[in-house]
Scaffold this active site. Structure first.
Site, PDB file in Angstrom:
ATOM      1  N   TYR A   1      21.121  30.393  37.178  1.00 11.88           N
ATOM      2  CA  TYR A   1      20.067  29.480  36.724  1.00 11.88           C
ATOM      3  C   TYR A   1      19.830  28.535  37.895  1.00 11.88           C
ATOM      4  CZ  TYR A   1      20.798  30.210  31.608  1.00 11.88           C
ATOM      5  OH  TYR A   1      20.878  30.695  30.332  1.00 11.88           O
TER       6      TYR A   1
ATOM      7  N   LYS B   1      17.377  39.413  34.307  1.00 15.38           N
ATOM      8  CA  LYS B   1      17.802  39.414  32.899  1.00 15.38           C
ATOM      9  C   LYS B   1      16.751  38.693  32.061  1.00 15.38           C
ATOM     10  CE  LYS B   1      21.630  37.831  29.966  1.00 15.38           C
ATOM     11  NZ  LYS B   1      21.114  36.648  29.294  1.00 15.38           N
TER      12      LYS B   1
END
Ligand SMILES: Cc1cc2nc3c(=O)[nH]c(=O)nc-3n(C[C@H](O)[C@H](O)[C@H](O)COP(=O)(O)O)c2cc1C
Length: 395
Positions: free
Chosen positions: A139, A263
């Site tokens: 992230y 993802k």
């Protein structure tokens, strides 16, 4: 600290739902709901599990073999089962062993652990515990500077692939979290915590383990330049800063030369884009129903994505996998392997390393039994002829 291997599990724990019930008893409500819950009305959360029921298995009878072969090769790694451990943020809040225990259990089991950026354990310790391949999930929390430092650390620690999560431009509205005071519980103000303390006190086993572990962990893998490790914060605040755009991939590619997987892909168009960007693989995922509610169940999106990719990169999937039959169905529809999130995290929350191991054993035994009953000798031999599924799933 509660030892990673100590907790004994009663023999009646025979499926993932039993582990979920144990986790619910051990954890304070806020933590259990953080793990268990989804976004908005939790339509996608429920659909992820339910949609597997739309797939009917077609067994070949009177076929007998002593052993079935469960292994597959995922991105140049041989794994013992087509199952990887998904990144689960804040695992150390569920159990002190957290990410280290999960990596260790995955390695012992012969599969890959994917470490979340928002981890309470240092990535170097997690990689060492894995003993085998481990991937790092990225992230952009803390900004590009922190991400660059994190990627560099992941490379030096020996992580084998980078998983870039692309379905979090903002955090989904996980309504259970604000109702349970998640932000207040993770914040500094004792006063703000007061209304929620009785619920915490009612779970002394979790509380004692948390104290013995030194209290709420920091985010050890997000080092903001000049500031040190980021403090644990509400997941909404963390994800609000973590959006990834297609253009970011070029920048990431410059600092990470290993394989990259995206993802959070749900459509053929995005899968093709990932292919054009040179990704080694994609994970068909809706973040376990925690981001955009009412988007497709992942098993339903899988045939469209598999058809678009045509074997040119690895296609993995996650979302709603609770049974060996779910894994077999996903493979029949073209996934190379599945990731499980809650299935192992319930075990971790219930009993640390022993709980994760039990979850993995349950799923492995389930898959082996399913193959025998299906009359199929190996994972490699599974294909669409073993299933019937709604034709509307093909686009
Ligand atoms: C408690 C929890 C935390 C999660 N944290 C992350 C994370 O940090 N990064 C990420 O990419 N996905 C995260 N996910 C999503 C999982 O990686 C995975 O996509 C999802 O759990 C799959 O659905 P399942 O739980 O039904 O198996 C999280 C999921 C859960 C349940």
């Amino acid at each position: 600290m509660e030892t990673f291997k100590s907790a004994l599990l009663p023999p009646h724990v025979i499926n993932i739902s039993d582990l979920r019930a144990m986790a619910k008893r051990r954890l304070p409500r806020a933590i259990f709901d953080y793990l268990d819950g989804g976004a908005d009305d939790e339509v996608t959360l429920r659909e992820n599990e339910r949609a597997f029921q739309d797939i009917i298995l077609r067994p070949r009878q009177a076929v007998s073999f002593r052993e079935c072969h469960l292994g597959v090769r995922v991105l140049n790694h041989d794994v013992s089962l087509p199952l990887l451990l998904a990144p689960v943020g804040y695992s150390r809040v569920m159990h002190p062993g957290g990410e280290v225990a999960a990596a260790q259990a995955a390695g012992e089991f012969g599969t890959i652990y994917i470490l979340s950026t928002v981890s309470g354990h240092k990535m170097e310790n997690v990689k060492a515990a894995a003993k085998g391949p481990a991937w790092f999930q990225l992230y952009l929390v803390g900004g590009r500077g922190a991400a660059e430092a994190g990627i560099d650390r992941a490379r030096r620690a020996g992580f084998d692939a980078l998983v870039v999560t692309v379905d979090t431009p903002v955090a989904g509205m996980r309504e259970r979290d604000p109702r349970n005071g998640m932000r207040q519980l993770l914040g500094k103000s004792l006063f703000a915590k007061l209304p929620f303390l009785s619920e915490i006190m009612a779970h002394p086993r979790w509380l004692a383990a948390m104290f013995a572990d030194g209290g709420m962990p920091q985010l050890e893998n997000i080092i903001v330049p000049g500031q040190g490790p980021m403090k644990l914060m509400d997941v909404g605040a963390a994800l609000a800063q973590s959006g990834v755009e297609w253009a970011d991939l070029k920048w990431i590619r410059n600092i990470w030369t290993g394989p990259i997987l995206l993802k959070g892909i749900l459509t053929a168009d995005d899968a093709k884009r990932a292919l054009d960007e040179g990704c080694a693989g994609i994970i068909v995922s809706n973040h376990g129903g925690r981001q955009l509610d009412s988007c497709s169940a992942t098993i339903r999106a899988l045939p469209e994505v598999v058809a678009a990719v045509q074997g040119r990169m690895e296609v993995l999937m996650d979302g709603g996998v609770r049974r060996g039959t779910d894994i077999v169905k996903a493979i029949c529809l073209g996934a190379k392997a599945v990731l499980v999130g809650r299935a192992y995290a319930y075990g971790m929350a219930a009993a640390g390393h022993a709980g994760i191991t039990r979850a993995l054993q349950i799923l492995r035994d389930d898959v082996a039994r399913t193959l025998h009953l299906l009359g199929c000798p190996s994972i490699a031999a599974l294909d669409a002829s073993y299933v019937e599924f709604p034709q509307s799933w093909k686009r």
